[in-house]
Design an enzyme around this catalytic site. Structure first.
Site, short mmCIF file in Angstrom:
data_model
loop_
_atom_site.label_atom_id
_atom_site.label_comp_id
_atom_site.label_asym_id
_atom_site.label_seq_id
_atom_site.Cartn_x
_atom_site.Cartn_y
_atom_site.Cartn_z
N SER A 1 8.21 15.72 1.39
CA SER A 1 8.39 14.43 2.43
C SER A 1 7.38 13.94 2.93
O SER A 1 7.42 12.76 3.70
CB SER A 1 9.46 15.01 3.70
N THR B 1 8.51 14.05 8.60
CA THR B 1 6.99 13.68 8.95
C THR B 1 6.31 14.42 9.37
O THR B 1 6.50 15.26 10.04
CB THR B 1 7.17 12.55 9.93
N GLY C 1 14.26 8.02 11.05
CA GLY C 1 13.40 6.81 11.57
C GLY C 1 14.13 5.68 11.87
O GLY C 1 13.79 4.99 12.85
N THR D 1 4.58 9.96 6.22
CA THR D 1 5.86 10.38 5.50
C THR D 1 5.99 9.76 4.36
O THR D 1 5.71 8.58 3.94
CB THR D 1 7.07 10.09 6.66
N THR E 1 9.24 12.81 14.59
CA THR E 1 9.89 13.25 13.01
C THR E 1 11.33 13.24 13.32
O THR E 1 11.93 13.63 14.23
CB THR E 1 9.23 14.52 12.55
N GLY E 2 12.07 12.98 12.25
CA GLY E 2 13.34 12.63 12.23
C GLY E 2 13.97 11.53 11.38
O GLY E 2 13.10 10.99 10.65
N ARG F 1 12.47 0.04 2.62
CA ARG F 1 13.00 0.44 3.79
C ARG F 1 11.62 1.31 4.58
O ARG F 1 11.05 1.88 4.04
CB ARG F 1 13.97 1.72 3.55
N VAL F 2 11.51 0.91 5.85
CA VAL F 2 10.37 1.36 6.45
C VAL F 2 10.94 2.09 7.79
O VAL F 2 11.75 1.33 8.21
CB VAL F 2 9.40 0.00 7.07
N GLY F 3 10.50 3.31 8.22
CA GLY F 3 10.98 3.98 9.33
C GLY F 3 10.31 3.99 10.46
O GLY F 3 9.40 2.79 10.61
N ASP F 4 10.15 4.81 11.46
CA ASP F 4 9.69 4.77 12.62
C ASP F 4 7.96 5.10 12.36
O ASP F 4 7.31 4.84 13.50
CB ASP F 4 10.08 5.88 13.58
N1 GLY Z 1 10.72 9.75 10.26
C1 GLY Z 1 10.57 9.24 9.21
C2 GLY Z 1 11.20 8.36 8.53
O1 GLY Z 1 12.41 8.49 8.96
O2 GLY Z 1 10.80 7.50 7.65
#
Ligand code: GLY
Length: 306
Positions: free
Chosen positions: A49, A152, A206, A170, A203-204, A180-183
């Site tokens: 990941s 992450t 995003g 991540t 982490t989790g 797509r972009v996360g947190d």
């Molecule tokens: N926490 C990483 C993501 O959801 O991209």
């Protein structure tokens, strides 16, 4: 002088804090320790990941997000939807140090990395290609994302000079939509750091985490006097008691934090969440915390145990 400490998310954070600890133990900066620690996960193809060997998106392309937050200067650098570089955290650091902007995304991030001398390579391993092809054959909603798919590496370090740094990296949600972009590359969401107080990383999922800027919240809770552990728990609670999260059974929201005095804290919505800590006395050790969210599990308060 401070006692150096490093904390990282997940079991795969263990080699990360060991590497960070080597840097810190030799008198290195928190910034160098975070970069070195995160690179161990990015370069390990078994970590599915993060970085090289990470899950691809729905188009079969590995797109990574990473960021670094330097507590000394409140400096920040991030890359989002970056393709083809094995060590996104190092590109994020270059953005912080050599770019007039704080975040670069997509093709622009790749071009910047190439101009900075980073090699462009295929990040999709043969094993991941087979997984992806299997997913294409049996595409279903449950396997797009899912609670096991977005882990992450977050790493926060305190060095002997009392300086702090937070970082994360991540490949994001597996089989995510392209772009797509996360947190993780967002200041305050996936990470935050303030030398006067402490640092945090998340982490989790995003898509949920980034709606609440929880890492900034954790640092501000600590600034107001909350213990590191309590600050993390309050951030989980703030999210899980929000009207848009209430009743969610599969929430995946987990935090690590490190205060300026070396105290660590962790809170998670998972039944069990593993994290790793390095100190000069203990070396690198793996720990586990139980679910901290009363909305999900009323009888259990998060409690640290090794
Ligand atoms: N926490 C990483 C993501 O959801 O991209």
């Amino acid at each position: 002088m401070s006692k150096p400490v490093a904390i990282a998310t997940w079991r795969f954070g263990l080699p990360g804090v060991k590497e960070a600890g080597e840097a810190l133990g030799a008198g290195g900066s928190a910034l160098d320790a975070v970069e070195r620690g995160i690179r161990t996960a990015e370069l390990d193809p078994e970590v599915a990941s993060v970085g090289y060997g990470g899950y691809p998106n729905a188009a079969g392309v590995v797109q990574t997000d990473a960021a670094i937050h330097d507590g000394r200067t409140h400096g920040f650098g991030a890359v989002a939807a970056l393709e083809g570089v094995r060590t996104p955290i190092s590109v994020a650091r270059r953005v912080m140090e050599r770019c007039p902007h704080s975040m670069l995304a997509g093709a622009g991030a790749r071009e910047f990395a190439q101009a900075q001398g980073f090699a462009l390579e295929e990040l999709l391993t043969e094993g991941m290609r087979r997984n992806y092809e299997e997913w294409l054959r049996n595409r279903d909603l449950e396997r797009t994302g899912g609670i096991a798919s977005h882990d992450t590496i977050g790493l926060v370090a305190l060095d002997a000079h009392g300086d702090l740094c937070s970082g994360c990296s991540t490949s994001g949600l597996r089989y995510k939509s392209p772009g797509r972009v996360g947190d993780s590359p967002l200041s305050g969401c996936g990470l935050y750091c303030d030398n006067a107080v402490g640092g945090a990383a998340a982490t989790g999922n995003g898509d949920d985490i980034l709606r609440f800027a929880p890492c900034a919240l954790i640092v501000e809770f600590m600034r107001s006097g909350a213990h590191t552990q309590e600050a993390c728990r309050m951030a989980v609670e703030r999210i899980m008691t929000n009207v848009s999260m209430r009743g969610k059974k599969e929430a995946d929201i987990n935090f690590i934090a490190l205060r300026k005095d070396g105290e660590v804290g962790v809170a998670a919505t998972r039944a069990e969440f593993h994290f790793a800590v390095w100190t000069p006395e203990t070396g690198a050790q793996l720990h586990v915390i139980q679910r901290a969210c009363p909305e999900q599990e009323p009888e259990s308060e998060g409690a640290l145990r090794t």
